[in-house]
Design a protein around this motif. Sequence first.
Motif, PDB file in Angstrom:
ATOM      1  N   UNK A 107       1.102 -17.175   8.940  1.00 11.63           N
ATOM      2  CA  UNK A 107      -0.039 -16.142   9.342  1.00 11.63           C
ATOM      3  C   UNK A 107      -1.112 -16.050   8.510  1.00 11.63           C
ATOM      4  N   UNK A 108      -0.882 -16.490   7.389  1.00 12.05           N
ATOM      5  CA  UNK A 108      -2.181 -16.311   6.217  1.00 12.05           C
ATOM      6  C   UNK A 108      -2.401 -14.871   5.876  1.00 12.05           C
ATOM      7  N   UNK A 109      -1.166 -13.858   6.144  1.00 15.70           N
ATOM      8  CA  UNK A 109      -1.416 -12.563   5.533  1.00 15.70           C
ATOM      9  C   UNK A 109      -0.742 -12.488   4.093  1.00 15.70           C
ATOM     10  N   UNK A 110      -1.277 -11.590   3.315  1.00 14.91           N
ATOM     11  CA  UNK A 110      -0.869 -11.426   1.859  1.00 14.91           C
ATOM     12  C   UNK A 110       0.559 -10.990   1.918  1.00 14.91           C
ATOM     13  N   UNK A 111       1.061 -11.817   0.670  1.00 12.40           N
ATOM     14  CA  UNK A 111       2.612 -11.648   0.529  1.00 12.40           C
ATOM     15  C   UNK A 111       2.646 -11.261  -1.029  1.00 12.40           C
ATOM     16  N   UNK A 112       3.137 -10.017  -1.227  1.00  9.90           N
ATOM     17  CA  UNK A 112       3.415  -9.639  -2.741  1.00  9.90           C
ATOM     18  C   UNK A 112       4.835  -9.785  -2.958  1.00  9.90           C
ATOM     19  N   UNK A 113       5.106 -10.893  -3.845  1.00  9.83           N
ATOM     20  CA  UNK A 113       6.333 -11.083  -4.541  1.00  9.83           C
ATOM     21  C   UNK A 113       6.371  -9.827  -5.674  1.00  9.83           C
ATOM     22  N   UNK A 114       7.769  -9.968  -6.126  1.00  6.39           N
ATOM     23  CA  UNK A 114       8.267  -8.908  -7.202  1.00  6.39           C
ATOM     24  C   UNK A 114       7.309  -8.845  -8.420  1.00  6.39           C
ATOM     25  N   UNK A 115       6.997 -10.054  -9.189  1.00  6.19           N
ATOM     26  CA  UNK A 115       6.166 -10.024 -10.333  1.00  6.19           C
ATOM     27  C   UNK A 115       4.735  -9.314  -9.904  1.00  6.19           C
ATOM     28  N   UNK A 116       4.197  -9.687  -8.645  1.00  8.58           N
ATOM     29  CA  UNK A 116       3.064  -8.981  -8.524  1.00  8.58           C
ATOM     30  C   UNK A 116       2.944  -7.942  -7.845  1.00  8.58           C
ATOM     31  N   UNK A 117       3.997  -7.397  -7.407  1.00  9.41           N
ATOM     32  CA  UNK A 117       4.361  -5.851  -7.094  1.00  9.41           C
ATOM     33  C   UNK A 117       4.408  -5.015  -8.129  1.00  9.41           C
ATOM     34  N   UNK A 118       5.054  -5.645  -9.287  1.00 17.13           N
ATOM     35  CA  UNK A 118       5.377  -4.988 -10.367  1.00 17.13           C
ATOM     36  C   UNK A 118       3.900  -4.749 -11.108  1.00 17.13           C
ATOM     37  N   UNK A 171       2.096  -1.000 -11.876  1.00 10.33           N
ATOM     38  CA  UNK A 171       1.340  -0.740 -13.358  1.00 10.33           C
ATOM     39  C   UNK A 171       0.091  -0.315 -13.072  1.00 10.33           C
ATOM     40  N   UNK A 172      -0.544  -1.008 -12.271  1.00 11.12           N
ATOM     41  CA  UNK A 172      -2.185  -0.548 -12.015  1.00 11.12           C
ATOM     42  C   UNK A 172      -2.198   0.592 -11.522  1.00 11.12           C
ATOM     43  N   UNK A 173      -1.162   0.915 -10.432  1.00  8.64           N
ATOM     44  CA  UNK A 173      -1.306   2.025  -9.887  1.00  8.64           C
ATOM     45  C   UNK A 173      -1.032   3.354 -10.879  1.00  8.64           C
ATOM     46  N   UNK A 174      -0.312   2.977 -11.829  1.00  9.94           N
ATOM     47  CA  UNK A 174       0.167   4.177 -12.722  1.00  9.94           C
ATOM     48  C   UNK A 174      -1.218   4.193 -13.769  1.00  9.94           C
ATOM     49  N   UNK A 175      -1.738   3.218 -14.126  1.00 13.41           N
ATOM     50  CA  UNK A 175      -2.857   3.377 -14.779  1.00 13.41           C
ATOM     51  C   UNK A 175      -4.064   4.103 -14.200  1.00 13.41           C
ATOM     52  N   UNK A 176      -4.314   3.612 -12.782  1.00 14.36           N
ATOM     53  CA  UNK A 176      -5.461   4.132 -11.857  1.00 14.36           C
ATOM     54  C   UNK A 176      -5.357   5.710 -11.699  1.00 14.36           C
ATOM     55  N   UNK A 177      -4.052   6.171 -11.691  1.00 13.36           N
ATOM     56  CA  UNK A 177      -3.540   7.513 -11.259  1.00 13.36           C
ATOM     57  C   UNK A 177      -3.892   8.389 -12.493  1.00 13.36           C
ATOM     58  N   UNK A 178      -3.843   7.963 -13.654  1.00 19.69           N
ATOM     59  CA  UNK A 178      -4.311   8.368 -14.985  1.00 19.69           C
ATOM     60  C   UNK A 178      -5.529   8.412 -15.114  1.00 19.69           C
ATOM     61  N   UNK A 179      -6.261   7.954 -14.489  1.00 16.38           N
ATOM     62  CA  UNK A 179      -7.817   7.786 -14.393  1.00 16.38           C
ATOM     63  C   UNK A 179      -8.642   6.808 -15.029  1.00 16.38           C
ATOM     64  N   UNK A 180      -7.764   5.820 -15.416  1.00 12.36           N
ATOM     65  CA  UNK A 180      -8.265   4.636 -16.009  1.00 12.36           C
ATOM     66  C   UNK A 180      -9.223   3.795 -14.969  1.00 12.36           C
ATOM     67  N   UNK A 218       0.866  -1.180   0.040  1.00 14.19           N
ATOM     68  CA  UNK A 218      -0.022  -0.206  -0.098  1.00 14.19           C
ATOM     69  C   UNK A 218       0.700   1.321  -0.124  1.00 14.19           C
ATOM     70  N   UNK A 219       1.989   1.334   0.799  1.00  9.75           N
ATOM     71  CA  UNK A 219       2.898   2.318   0.979  1.00  9.75           C
ATOM     72  C   UNK A 219       3.395   2.583  -0.470  1.00  9.75           C
ATOM     73  N   UNK A 220       3.832   1.556  -1.130  1.00  6.58           N
ATOM     74  CA  UNK A 220       4.729   1.682  -2.366  1.00  6.58           C
ATOM     75  C   UNK A 220       3.835   2.087  -3.516  1.00  6.58           C
ATOM     76  N   UNK A 221       2.505   1.582  -3.281  1.00  8.71           N
ATOM     77  CA  UNK A 221       1.781   1.753  -4.577  1.00  8.71           C
ATOM     78  C   UNK A 221       0.926   3.028  -4.522  1.00  8.71           C
TER      79      UNK A 221
END
Length: 153
Positions: free
Chosen positions: A49-60, A64-73, A21-24
């Motif tokens: 723990x069952x907590x979500x873990x975002x590996x590098x491909x998923x984080x990437x 990408x989605x953060x970039x698209x969303x911030x542009x209003x997509x 969340x902080x990164x994106x």
Amino acid sequence: MAATKAGRDRTQPPLTIQEMAQRSGFSEPTLRYYEKVGLLGVVPRDDSSGHRRYDTPLAERVDALACLRSSGMSVAEMRRYLALLDEGDRAAAAEQHDLFARHAERLTTEIERLRVRQAYMRGKADMWAARYRGDSAAEARAIKQVERTLQEF
């Protein structure tokens, strides 16, 4: 160690949802929602723990989605983009082009609207500054500028 285009080491440990969340810039509920609606697929969980873990491909992908969303997509457009990625570069190239070209045109229109709004705000600031100084000539010029700007709305 292979580094990604963004310079992130692919061997780094997976990110927690808070780190992602902080990164994106997405909130944690948004990340959960994107997982729920299929934009992220199934996010792996920590075995203990069952907590979500975002590996590098998923984080990437989130980046990408953060970039698209911030542009209003929209979510629907992001979903289409991802579906087209699955079809392969060559097969989906024309449709990907159309998706991004349409969105770029919408951004151009929005930028033009923002420039008009910016000119309006500057004119109003100039008007109030002139009024504060007691400069009636400058105030009159600013009012005329604001009126011209309003015609562009």
